[in-house]
Design a protein around this motif. Sequence first.
Motif, PDB file in Angstrom:
ATOM      1  N   LEU A  12       2.382   5.356   4.169  1.00  0.00           N
ATOM      2  CA  LEU A  12       2.621   4.783   2.848  1.00  0.00           C
ATOM      3  C   LEU A  12       4.114   4.831   2.518  1.00  0.00           C
ATOM      4  O   LEU A  12       4.694   3.886   1.985  1.00  0.00           O
ATOM      5  N   SER A  15       5.903   1.994   4.380  1.00  0.00           N
ATOM      6  CA  SER A  15       5.685   0.653   3.815  1.00  0.00           C
ATOM      7  C   SER A  15       6.432   0.465   2.502  1.00  0.00           C
ATOM      8  O   SER A  15       7.057  -0.565   2.268  1.00  0.00           O
ATOM      9  N   TYR A  19       9.422  -2.226   1.783  1.00  0.00           N
ATOM     10  CA  TYR A  19       9.281  -3.259   0.743  1.00  0.00           C
ATOM     11  C   TYR A  19      10.438  -3.184  -0.258  1.00  0.00           C
ATOM     12  O   TYR A  19      11.063  -4.189  -0.598  1.00  0.00           O
ATOM     13  N   PHE A 103      -2.208   0.871  -5.105  1.00  0.00           N
ATOM     14  CA  PHE A 103      -1.561  -0.160  -5.916  1.00  0.00           C
ATOM     15  C   PHE A 103      -0.969  -1.236  -5.009  1.00  0.00           C
ATOM     16  O   PHE A 103      -0.827  -1.045  -3.796  1.00  0.00           O
ATOM     17  N   LEU A 105       2.242  -3.434  -3.821  1.00  0.00           N
ATOM     18  CA  LEU A 105       3.684  -3.195  -3.819  1.00  0.00           C
ATOM     19  C   LEU A 105       4.391  -4.107  -4.816  1.00  0.00           C
ATOM     20  O   LEU A 105       5.384  -3.720  -5.418  1.00  0.00           O
ATOM     21  N   ARG A 167       8.944 -14.002  -2.876  1.00  0.00           N
ATOM     22  CA  ARG A 167       7.957 -13.183  -2.161  1.00  0.00           C
ATOM     23  C   ARG A 167       6.593 -13.801  -2.366  1.00  0.00           C
ATOM     24  O   ARG A 167       6.322 -14.423  -3.394  1.00  0.00           O
ATOM     25  N   VAL A 168       5.735 -13.556  -1.382  1.00  0.00           N
ATOM     26  CA  VAL A 168       4.362 -14.024  -1.555  1.00  0.00           C
ATOM     27  C   VAL A 168       3.614 -12.978  -2.379  1.00  0.00           C
ATOM     28  O   VAL A 168       3.535 -11.811  -2.001  1.00  0.00           O
ATOM     29  N   TYR A 216      -1.293 -21.379   0.735  1.00  0.00           N
ATOM     30  CA  TYR A 216      -2.693 -21.537   1.159  1.00  0.00           C
ATOM     31  C   TYR A 216      -3.628 -21.062   0.050  1.00  0.00           C
ATOM     32  O   TYR A 216      -3.429 -21.332  -1.122  1.00  0.00           O
ATOM     33  N   ILE A 218      -4.184 -17.848  -0.576  1.00  0.00           N
ATOM     34  CA  ILE A 218      -4.043 -16.420  -0.895  1.00  0.00           C
ATOM     35  C   ILE A 218      -3.210 -16.112  -2.136  1.00  0.00           C
ATOM     36  O   ILE A 218      -3.489 -15.166  -2.857  1.00  0.00           O
TER      37      ILE A 218
ATOM     38  N   LYS B 229      -3.220  -1.290   1.598  1.00  0.00           N
ATOM     39  CA  LYS B 229      -2.777  -2.269   0.610  1.00  0.00           C
ATOM     40  C   LYS B 229      -1.274  -2.517   0.720  1.00  0.00           C
ATOM     41  O   LYS B 229      -0.809  -3.659   0.649  1.00  0.00           O
ATOM     42  N   ALA B 230      -0.523  -1.415   0.921  1.00  0.00           N
ATOM     43  CA  ALA B 230       0.932  -1.545   1.011  1.00  0.00           C
ATOM     44  C   ALA B 230       1.319  -2.352   2.248  1.00  0.00           C
ATOM     45  O   ALA B 230       2.176  -3.238   2.189  1.00  0.00           O
ATOM     46  N   ASN B 231       0.647  -2.036   3.370  1.00  0.00           N
ATOM     47  CA  ASN B 231       0.961  -2.767   4.597  1.00  0.00           C
ATOM     48  C   ASN B 231       0.589  -4.236   4.492  1.00  0.00           C
ATOM     49  O   ASN B 231       1.264  -5.109   5.036  1.00  0.00           O
ATOM     50  N   SER B 233       0.672  -5.987   1.727  1.00  0.00           N
ATOM     51  CA  SER B 233       1.705  -6.638   0.925  1.00  0.00           C
ATOM     52  C   SER B 233       2.903  -7.007   1.814  1.00  0.00           C
ATOM     53  O   SER B 233       3.494  -8.079   1.675  1.00  0.00           O
ATOM     54  N   LEU B 234       3.252  -6.075   2.733  1.00  0.00           N
ATOM     55  CA  LEU B 234       4.377  -6.322   3.623  1.00  0.00           C
ATOM     56  C   LEU B 234       4.079  -7.462   4.579  1.00  0.00           C
ATOM     57  O   LEU B 234       4.897  -8.349   4.800  1.00  0.00           O
ATOM     58  N   LEU B 236       2.115  -9.897   4.206  1.00  0.00           N
ATOM     59  CA  LEU B 236       2.107 -11.192   3.506  1.00  0.00           C
ATOM     60  C   LEU B 236       3.488 -11.818   3.472  1.00  0.00           C
ATOM     61  O   LEU B 236       3.638 -13.035   3.352  1.00  0.00           O
ATOM     62  N   GLN B 237       4.515 -10.960   3.539  1.00  0.00           N
ATOM     63  CA  GLN B 237       5.876 -11.478   3.420  1.00  0.00           C
ATOM     64  C   GLN B 237       6.401 -12.052   4.734  1.00  0.00           C
ATOM     65  O   GLN B 237       7.460 -12.676   4.753  1.00  0.00           O
ATOM     66  N   LEU B 241       3.468 -17.286   8.976  1.00  0.00           N
ATOM     67  CA  LEU B 241       2.037 -16.993   9.021  1.00  0.00           C
ATOM     68  C   LEU B 241       1.272 -18.300   8.934  1.00  0.00           C
ATOM     69  O   LEU B 241       1.612 -19.179   8.147  1.00  0.00           O
ATOM     70  N   LYS B 242       0.252 -18.441   9.790  1.00  0.00           N
ATOM     71  CA  LYS B 242      -0.537 -19.671   9.768  1.00  0.00           C
ATOM     72  C   LYS B 242      -1.633 -19.545   8.728  1.00  0.00           C
ATOM     73  O   LYS B 242      -1.965 -18.442   8.273  1.00  0.00           O
ATOM     74  N   MET B 246      -3.487 -16.224   7.113  1.00  0.00           N
ATOM     75  CA  MET B 246      -3.416 -15.955   5.673  1.00  0.00           C
ATOM     76  C   MET B 246      -4.811 -15.724   5.094  1.00  0.00           C
ATOM     77  O   MET B 246      -5.021 -14.833   4.278  1.00  0.00           O
ATOM     78  N   LEU B 249      -6.012 -12.410   5.999  1.00  0.00           N
ATOM     79  CA  LEU B 249      -5.363 -11.401   5.154  1.00  0.00           C
ATOM     80  C   LEU B 249      -6.026 -11.343   3.781  1.00  0.00           C
ATOM     81  O   LEU B 249      -6.244 -10.268   3.221  1.00  0.00           O
ATOM     82  N   GLN B 250      -6.356 -12.541   3.270  1.00  0.00           N
ATOM     83  CA  GLN B 250      -6.969 -12.562   1.950  1.00  0.00           C
ATOM     84  C   GLN B 250      -8.344 -11.894   1.974  1.00  0.00           C
ATOM     85  O   GLN B 250      -8.717 -11.163   1.054  1.00  0.00           O
TER      86      GLN B 250
END
Lengths: 226, 417
Positions: A12, A15, A19, A103, A105, A167-168, A216, A218, B229-231, B233-234, B236-237, B241-242, B246, B249-250
């Motif tokens: 954690l 990551s 971020y 949570f 990020l 950012r996504v 997409y 998401i 969850k943190a990974n 989020s990373l 996703l950035q 990504l196809k 995605m 991931l969702q």
Amino acid sequence: MKILLIEDEPDLRKSIKQYLHQEGYVVESASDFIKALEKTMVYEYDCILVDITLPNGSGLDIIKQLKQQHSKAGIIIISAKNSSDDKIIGLDIGADDYLAKPFNLAELNSRIKALIRRRNFDGNKAIVVNEINIIPEERTVKVNNEQVMLTAKEYDLLLFFITNKNRVVSKNSIAEHLWGDDSDQMDNHDFIYVHLRNLRKKLAEKGCRDYIQMIYGIGYNFKVNV
Amino acid sequence: MKLITKTITYYLLISIPLLLLAVMFSYYRIKVQLNEEIEESLYKEALHAETLATSVKPNDLKLDFSNLSSIKSSAPHENSHTFYDTSIYNQLEHELVPYRMLKSYINWEGQTYLITNVKSTLEDDDLMESLYSVCVMIIGFLILAFFIVSWLLSKILWRPFYATLSRLNEYDIKQHKPYQFDKSSTAEFNQLNTALNKMTDKMYHDFLHQKEFAENASHEMQTPLAVIKANLSLLLQSPNLKENEMNQLQSIENTIKKLSALNKALILLSKIENNQFNENSSVNLNDKIKAAIENYQDLIQAKNIKIETELSNDLIIRINPALCEILIANLLQNAIRHNYMNGTIEISIKNETLLIANTGETLSISEDELFVRFKKNDAAKDSLGLGLSIVKSIVTLYNTQIQYLYSLNKHIFTLKF
């Protein structure tokens, strides 16, 4: 902007560090109570993220120590114990915010930015992104110097996008940001789309460019060319 | 049935037939004994009469033993003594009275004489009557004595037992401090109390462990969830990504969201059941309802649900404010989730009663399972199946009645505070 992350879980820590680093912060970390105490005694930070349950001690004691030192750092508790008691005690002894694990990020990022904004009142009060000008204190938004009337949800959504620009952000993290715990009960994210559509419409009316890209299924990316 | 009532019933069931047998036995014994006595005295009189008769002229003889005894000449007969039962009319009492009679034949100077002696026997009726009254007196006295003895025994001997019983009744594991039952001078009660002490201690420790486990498990689960969850989020950035990545991931993100919601709900349930929300205050239910409706506007509008409220009076209850919000929120969420598009929700408060009704499909599970954890209607696949369990555990905590009814295509929940 210097941030200290006090968290015992290595994955954690890694990551979060990565971020926040991407956000342009200088991030240092401590993995236990003693290391954390050493760092807080020696260095000054703008923001400290502290887990309550740590090896060798409690994060609450670190907060007390910081307050005794009259530290100016903003303090956010990140705890797995989502208990209102911990929250009340933490905020009582001087923490600024409380974020329950797990949570997003993006959510952590928006809390840090909000905290830093509150701490720097004397500095620049407005958030400016090209033609968009937000004054968080008044919760007002101007586009090309014209005020845009937004609902509370639309305002929160815009601020969340801008805080996490380029950012996504997933629909889940938007839902969590806007509805908090109630988002647990939401089976789909149609309402995000409703608010987003209204926000886009209101911004476009004042001549704002459409920065919000759909990624997409998401989520979205508020894309500002840097 | 109380112990004392049971004891007395059994006692009576055994003692009454026994007493009756005893009475019958006494009756025959007494009767035989009396007859023997009478016969003996009659025989003595007869012998006396013989002696007198052989010393004087029998015809002049006037016996003065009893006016019912006589001596007469008789037809020739062998010497003999024979006893008979007979009845003689009593002029005073105007009834036949039983007598024992002895007929003695004696031959003296070529002449046979018959000597008759009679003596009144005790009447059967009288004997039975007195025996009966004695028997009733004995039974009555025994019952009375038994009541008094049992009452005293239950007061004195059984006192430790009743003390233990009342403490057991008050026993509540949630407010448990290790429990001690008093020592008693009776070995059995001491054994009972020792066994109970052991049992409640064990229960309490198991309860603590379970509580601790629930807390620890949830804590331990939140951290790995936070890591995932943190990974995510990373991840996703990452650029490039196809679409199908995605989407995967969702799907992961949605599952994690569900898992953490589940975890939160279970923690909440165990907190409610462990009575960890104990600070109550006066809460206006009307305000909480209005706030909840406002909170869920997005969900309500998404289904275009019409909300009809009829809050005819302020309903103020003593409850933990956070729990009250959770209660109302869960009921409202339930009414929204299991509703049709363009459906309605009716919320009304009348006196002490809160009613929430929503349009919706009939239940696919039985009504009894409605409040059971993880039981959910087929239509609501995304539901955790814990909302109504939370509602139930909150109302149980506050001893409130909740009723469910399906009528006229509406699910109706009624809460009586």
